[in-house]
Design a protein around this motif. Structure first.
Motif, short mmCIF file in Angstrom:
data_model
loop_
_atom_site.label_atom_id
_atom_site.label_comp_id
_atom_site.label_asym_id
_atom_site.label_seq_id
_atom_site.Cartn_x
_atom_site.Cartn_y
_atom_site.Cartn_z
N GLU A 1 -37.05 -2.04 -8.56
CA GLU A 1 -38.31 -1.71 -8.71
C GLU A 1 -38.65 -1.06 -10.25
OE1 GLU A 1 -41.00 -1.09 -6.28
OE2 GLU A 1 -39.82 -2.91 -5.97
N TYR A 2 -37.37 -0.58 -10.76
CA TYR A 2 -37.46 -0.05 -12.08
C TYR A 2 -37.90 -1.36 -13.25
CZ TYR A 2 -35.32 1.59 -16.59
OH TYR A 2 -35.25 2.17 -17.83
N LEU A 3 -37.06 -2.44 -13.02
CA LEU A 3 -37.18 -3.59 -13.96
C LEU A 3 -38.79 -4.05 -13.81
CD1 LEU A 3 -33.73 -5.10 -13.41
CD2 LEU A 3 -34.51 -3.96 -15.51
N MET A 4 -39.05 -4.17 -12.47
CA MET A 4 -40.46 -4.59 -12.30
C MET A 4 -41.45 -4.00 -12.98
SD MET A 4 -40.79 -7.31 -9.97
CE MET A 4 -42.08 -7.16 -9.07
N SER A 5 -41.13 -2.65 -13.23
CA SER A 5 -42.28 -1.80 -14.03
C SER A 5 -41.90 -1.48 -15.37
CB SER A 5 -42.09 -0.27 -13.47
OG SER A 5 -40.84 0.15 -13.92
N ARG A 6 -40.88 -2.45 -15.84
CA ARG A 6 -40.69 -2.38 -17.31
C ARG A 6 -40.98 -3.35 -18.41
NH1 ARG A 6 -39.74 2.31 -19.44
NH2 ARG A 6 -38.28 1.74 -20.82
N TYR A 7 -41.83 -4.56 -17.86
CA TYR A 7 -42.04 -5.64 -18.57
C TYR A 7 -43.20 -5.44 -19.46
CZ TYR A 7 -41.96 -10.60 -19.75
OH TYR A 7 -42.13 -11.94 -20.43
N ASP A 8 -43.28 -5.87 -20.58
CA ASP A 8 -44.38 -5.81 -21.59
C ASP A 8 -44.33 -6.92 -22.65
OD1 ASP A 8 -42.24 -4.97 -23.15
OD2 ASP A 8 -43.00 -2.72 -23.09
N ASN A 9 -45.33 -6.84 -23.58
CA ASN A 9 -45.26 -7.90 -24.59
C ASN A 9 -44.22 -8.19 -25.42
OD1 ASN A 9 -47.58 -8.89 -23.69
ND2 ASN A 9 -48.95 -7.48 -25.14
N PHE A 10 -43.62 -6.79 -25.61
CA PHE A 10 -42.33 -6.56 -26.31
C PHE A 10 -41.21 -7.73 -25.73
CE2 PHE A 10 -38.10 -4.70 -26.47
CZ PHE A 10 -37.43 -5.04 -27.63
#
Length: 718
Positions: A214-223
């Protein structure tokens, strides 16, 4: 409290899955102790998903390891003994930030602790790679102390480090979370039968892995689209999604992780197979993640997108081409001196590729054995070896050019770097080159040493002066800002590659000095006259007076500068190198002390040669770099030859010049013509492109004339 924890996991798992019927009944009857025992039995004996280690062949792997990997077994046992005492030293080949000093926690492990003033230590601690070695030692010895250690440390980490805890900035940094998913899953396979691995610990582990997902699902961004972080995090998310296939959210985790990994593969890997961040160390971390995903996907009939597979295969080929003759990756940017044969062994098995096998180990290695099982042994042995079709290779998208004499371990090898700086892991190294010959590094990138913010050596190791390149007016053409940023960057320009059977040629420039009041345009041209030597031709187009410097960083050992400003090594075994300047009267030669770091947290003294001249207008500096075996004659002789135009007028050296090279103990003589400008007009206004030197007429920009007692060969290179 325990019962609430137990019940929560049954809300997260799809209990209708085959094999979980009895668990569901126990939960419905509020028999939670029984449900926990049944759940553990299910996870121990379930047939799917298929993980990296197959229970049915564990003993065969143990027996094979005892017969073929005695030293590897000693090492995993040594590590396991340390870890069992809460002592940590990070020394695995692919540890991203190695350490040399042991640190022991006297009581419980404080997972947020930062010894030695380097937070990377804490990050390494929280990746838990050492638990895999604990598992391998446990499998080989049956020593329950190793299982007890794993279970105690795992539970200690989970209990003291909630995802939103006080120290989460250290213990839950997102790339550590991704890496942990892989290491926990692999470690579980070794310890799941131990009596110390209780049903309560299993539930804690599953719930914590759920938090990871759940944490990794929330951490994705353009960087993360373009950073290695995106790959390291989402490969862990994918592996956890497979391991937690009974969880209701597992399909969403798997699909999203694969979607992200596909995007990363398409954006991060250049056409030549090199990771855009320009660090072989992180290139191989990304490759490892892609290959793990491919292996686990194939085991479980999960379709892995072609973009991911193509990226992994291309990255493996970039490794093959860039590998030094000793099978190690170059230490460009933030990289260590690491053997890459395990990567190529793994890639050869995955892709059934004989060319990749050419660069791999002769036999399957210890870690690949535990990754692929006994089936991997057979697969690897069945692959016929194919010799690469080319020796020297231009990796043009990344600006890395490799020249080599042969594929033997005593070959002569040069890597020229004229590409973008990459990301924060990149160094200020345009026009840099490495030389390896006769089994050892001779002139080399000096490594990275540390990431500590504010440490002066961090910025030095990244700086232009720390690389084998050229500097104008003692000004760096790329300027760092702290450990990861840049105040100024330069662009690579004017790249050209030519390769023939008996020579290689490369040239490149950059725009790092166009901002000077009097702009300077540096050009580096390198000619490899196979199999003898390299000619380094540095030139600088400008109008006013500047200082021009060349830097050469040697690997540790004896280095000398003689009265003729010739510099040579006196390494007792293997290869040596001699640098001979053409214009010794025009340059100041200094041999100074420097640094060399073959791995993170390790530093040695070395010697740095600097040739420096102060000139007005166009200036050239030309050197022969001659590798030779220890004890052999190194008396290479170089001198200038006058160049004439068609009317027999002497040509100025800012237009063209030529040199003669006499090789030691060799009857062959070489004359090399170098044109610096496009040509000149004679007194009649006729454009001159034909020149005469040493009784030979030539036309072109770079021409090699080979002479022997009975023949003369003229080779127009460009």
């Amino acid at each position: 409290m325990a019962r609430k924890v137990e019940r929560s996991i049954y809300d997260l798992i799809d209990l209708s899955i085959e094999g979980l019927e009895q668990v569901e009944k126990a939960v419905q009857s509020n028999m939670l102790d029984k449900a926990a025992k049944l759940l553990k039995e299910y996870y121990i004996f379930r047939r799917s998903p298929k993980l990296f280690l197959d229970d049915s062949e564990k003993q065969r792997l143990v027996n094979y390891s005892k017969e073929n990997f005695i030293e590897d077994i000693k090492e995993v046992i040594r590590v396991s003994e340390e870890v069992s005492k809460n002592t940590f030293v990070f020394r695995f080949p692919w540890d991203m930030e190695k350490t040399n000093k042991p640190f022991t926690f006297k009581n419980k492990i404080l997972w947020h602790h930062i010894p030695f003033e380097d937070e990377e230590w804490a990050f390494m601690l929280n990746r838990h790679r050492y638990w895999i070695s604990l598992g391998q030692a446990y499998a080989v010895t049956g020593n329950e102390e190793y299982a007890k250690t794993f279970c105690k440390q795992l539970e200690g980490f989970i209990d003291s480090n909630p995802v939103d805890g006080k120290w989460s900035a250290i213990t839950w940094r997102s790339i550590e979370a991704g890496i942990r998913c892989e290491n926990w899953m692999k470690a579980f396979q070794y310890f799941k039968y131990s009596p110390y691995f209780t049903e309560q610990l299993l539930i804690k582990m599953l719930l914590c892995l759920y938090d990871h997902c759940e944490y990794l699902m929330s951490r994705y961004d353009n960087f993360r689209h373009i950073s290695n972080w995106g790959v390291l995090e989402n490969h862990g998310l994918f592996e956890a999604s497979v391991f937690l296939s009974e969880f209701k959210e597992s399909r969403a985790w798997r699909e999203e992780s694969l979607r992200r990994l596909k995007t990363c593969a398409e954006l991060q890997v250049l056409n030549d197979g090199v990771h855009w961040e320009q660090s072989p160390m992180y290139h191989n971390e990304v490759l490892h993640c892609f290959m793990d995903v491919i292996i686990l996907g194939e085991k479980n009939n999960v379709i892995i997108d072609k973009a991911i597979k193509d990226a992994a295969r291309n990255m493996a080929y970039a490794d093959l081409y860039m590998a030094k003759p000793n099978h190690h990756q170059p230490m460009l940017s933030d990289s260590d001196d690491t053997d890459i044969r395990d990567m190529l062994t793994e890639a050869a098995i995955i892709f059934k590729d004989g060319t990749l096998k050419f660069g791999a180990y002769k036999n399957i290695d210890f870690n690949s054995l535990w990754l692929f099982g006994t089936e991997g042994i057979n697969k690897f042995e069945e692959i016929p070896i194919s010799v690469p079709e080319v020796l020297s290779v231009p990796l043009e998208s990344s600006g890395n050019y490799v020249m080599r004499s042969t594929f033997d371990e005593d070959a002569k090898y040069l890597l020229f770097d004229c590409g973008s700086i990459g990301g924060g892991h990149g160094h200020c190294d345009m026009l840099h080159f490495d030389i390896h010959a006769y089994g050892r590094d001779l002139i080399s990138d000096i490594g990275r040493y540390t990431y500590v913010e504010g440490e002066p050596l961090r910025e030095y190791f990244k700086s232009c002066k720390a690389h084998n390149t050229t500097i104008v007016d003692d000004i760096d053409f790329i300027k760092c800002k702290g450990s990861w940023g840049y105040e100024k960057v330069a662009n690579a320009i004017e790249k050209l590659w030519i390769s023939k059977e008996n020579l290689d040629y490369v040239e490149g420039s950059h725009d790092g000095y166009i901002d000077l009041e009097d702009p300077v345009y540096p050009l580096r041209r390198i000619l490899f006259v196979k199999p003898y030597y390299w000619l380094i031709i540095d030139s600088f187009q400008c109008k006013k007076e500047h200082s021009f410097s060349q830097y050469f960083h040697f690997t540790p050992g004896e280095v000398y500068l003689d009265s003729n400003k010739q510099c040579y090594t006196n390494f007792r075994a293997g290869g040596n190198v001699k640098i001979v300047p053409l214009k010794k009267d025009d340059v100041e030669a200094r041999l100074q002390n420097g640094y060399y770091s073959k791995e993170y947290n390790h530093i040695e003294d070395n010697k740095v040669l600097c040739y420096k001249t102060v000139q007005s207008g166009f200036t050239s500096l030309i050197n022969v770099v001659y590798p030779y075996k220890a004890g052999e004659d190194n008396n290479i002789i170089m001198g200038s030859i006058q160049v004439y135009d068609n009317l027999n007028n002497a040509v100025e050296k800012n237009i063209a010049e030529a040199i003669k090279i006499e090789l030691p103990c060799n009857t062959e003589e070489h004359v090399i013509f170098i044109r610096h400008s496009c040509g000149i007009a004679d007194n009649n206004g006729t454009y001159q492109t034909i020149y005469t030197l040493d009784n030979t007429k030539v036309s072109g920009e770079i021409v090699l004339i080979k002479k022997s007692n009975s023949s003369k060969e003229v080779i127009v290179i460009k």
